[in-house]
Write a protein that holds these residues in place. Structure first.
Motif, PDB file in Angstrom:
ATOM      1  N   ILE A 122      67.705  24.363  25.854  1.00  9.93           N
ATOM      2  CA  ILE A 122      66.538  23.342  26.039  1.00  9.93           C
ATOM      3  C   ILE A 122      65.843  23.432  27.430  1.00  9.93           C
ATOM      4  O   ILE A 122      66.401  23.526  28.592  1.00  9.93           O
ATOM      5  N   ARG A 123      64.559  23.435  27.246  1.00  6.19           N
ATOM      6  CA  ARG A 123      63.796  23.296  28.579  1.00  6.19           C
ATOM      7  C   ARG A 123      62.727  22.190  28.500  1.00  6.19           C
ATOM      8  O   ARG A 123      62.433  21.396  27.432  1.00  6.19           O
ATOM      9  N   VAL A 124      62.199  21.811  29.624  1.00 13.36           N
ATOM     10  CA  VAL A 124      61.315  20.798  29.598  1.00 13.36           C
ATOM     11  C   VAL A 124      59.994  21.011  29.971  1.00 13.36           C
ATOM     12  O   VAL A 124      59.850  21.728  31.159  1.00 13.36           O
TER      13      VAL A 124
ATOM     14  N   ASP B 227      60.348  22.572  18.867  1.00 18.14           N
ATOM     15  CA  ASP B 227      60.469  21.183  19.468  1.00 18.14           C
ATOM     16  C   ASP B 227      61.912  20.496  19.426  1.00 18.14           C
ATOM     17  O   ASP B 227      62.394  20.796  18.267  1.00 18.14           O
ATOM     18  N   VAL B 228      62.380  19.798  20.327  1.00 18.41           N
ATOM     19  CA  VAL B 228      63.638  18.919  20.059  1.00 18.41           C
ATOM     20  C   VAL B 228      63.094  17.771  19.443  1.00 18.41           C
ATOM     21  O   VAL B 228      62.070  17.047  19.782  1.00 18.41           O
ATOM     22  N   VAL B 229      63.721  17.587  18.331  1.00 19.75           N
ATOM     23  CA  VAL B 229      63.467  16.339  17.521  1.00 19.75           C
ATOM     24  C   VAL B 229      64.496  15.261  18.100  1.00 19.75           C
ATOM     25  O   VAL B 229      65.746  15.284  17.927  1.00 19.75           O
ATOM     26  N   GLU B 230      63.853  14.242  18.640  1.00 20.35           N
ATOM     27  CA  GLU B 230      64.384  12.878  19.095  1.00 20.35           C
ATOM     28  C   GLU B 230      65.020  12.140  18.150  1.00 20.35           C
ATOM     29  O   GLU B 230      64.561  11.928  16.969  1.00 20.35           O
ATOM     30  N   LYS B 231      66.139  11.762  18.434  1.00 23.52           N
ATOM     31  CA  LYS B 231      66.782  10.736  17.190  1.00 23.52           C
ATOM     32  C   LYS B 231      65.959   9.550  17.184  1.00 23.52           C
ATOM     33  O   LYS B 231      65.416   9.047  18.097  1.00 23.52           O
ATOM     34  N   GLY B 232      65.866   9.227  15.920  1.00 20.25           N
ATOM     35  CA  GLY B 232      64.904   7.909  15.730  1.00 20.25           C
ATOM     36  C   GLY B 232      63.438   8.159  15.626  1.00 20.25           C
ATOM     37  O   GLY B 232      62.718   7.388  15.494  1.00 20.25           O
ATOM     38  N   SER B 233      63.162   9.513  15.627  1.00 25.34           N
ATOM     39  CA  SER B 233      61.700   9.896  15.727  1.00 25.34           C
ATOM     40  C   SER B 233      61.276  10.192  14.123  1.00 25.34           C
ATOM     41  O   SER B 233      61.982  10.540  13.232  1.00 25.34           O
TER      42      SER B 233
END
Length: 88
Positions: free
Chosen positions: A44-46, A82-88
């Motif tokens: 994971i990168r930002v 893309d990282v899928v965030e919980k609750g998205s």
């Protein structure tokens, strides 16, 4: 584009890693330094705007100049998600 070329090529890669995994990343980069390269890395990168994304099937290698002096490390990847965030 989130960064211009000058910012992109001068940003230390450690600043694009999530803080909680920087120790693991440091160990990984030590392995690259010892072996010369590592392939098939996923992490994971930002981004500059804070967007989190996975880089997949990445190759990381040591940069050695014409005089044989170690100058750092580089990475190449062709796929990201893309990282899928919980609750998205």
């Amino acid at each position: 584009m989130e960064r211009d070329w000058a910012a992109f090529t001068s940003t230390p890669s450690r600043l694009t890693a999530e803080p909680m995994i920087r120790e693991d990343r440091d160990r990984f980069l030590q392995l690259v330094a010892q072996q010369g390269y590592v392939d098939q890395y996923t992490g994971i990168r930002v981004s500059a705007t804070g967007r989190r994304f996975y880089i997949r099937n990445t190759t990381v290698w040591n940069l050695i100049d014409a005089e044989g002096i170690y100058r750092g490390q580089a990475a190449a990847f062709a796929a990201y998600d893309d990282v899928v965030e919980k609750g998205s």
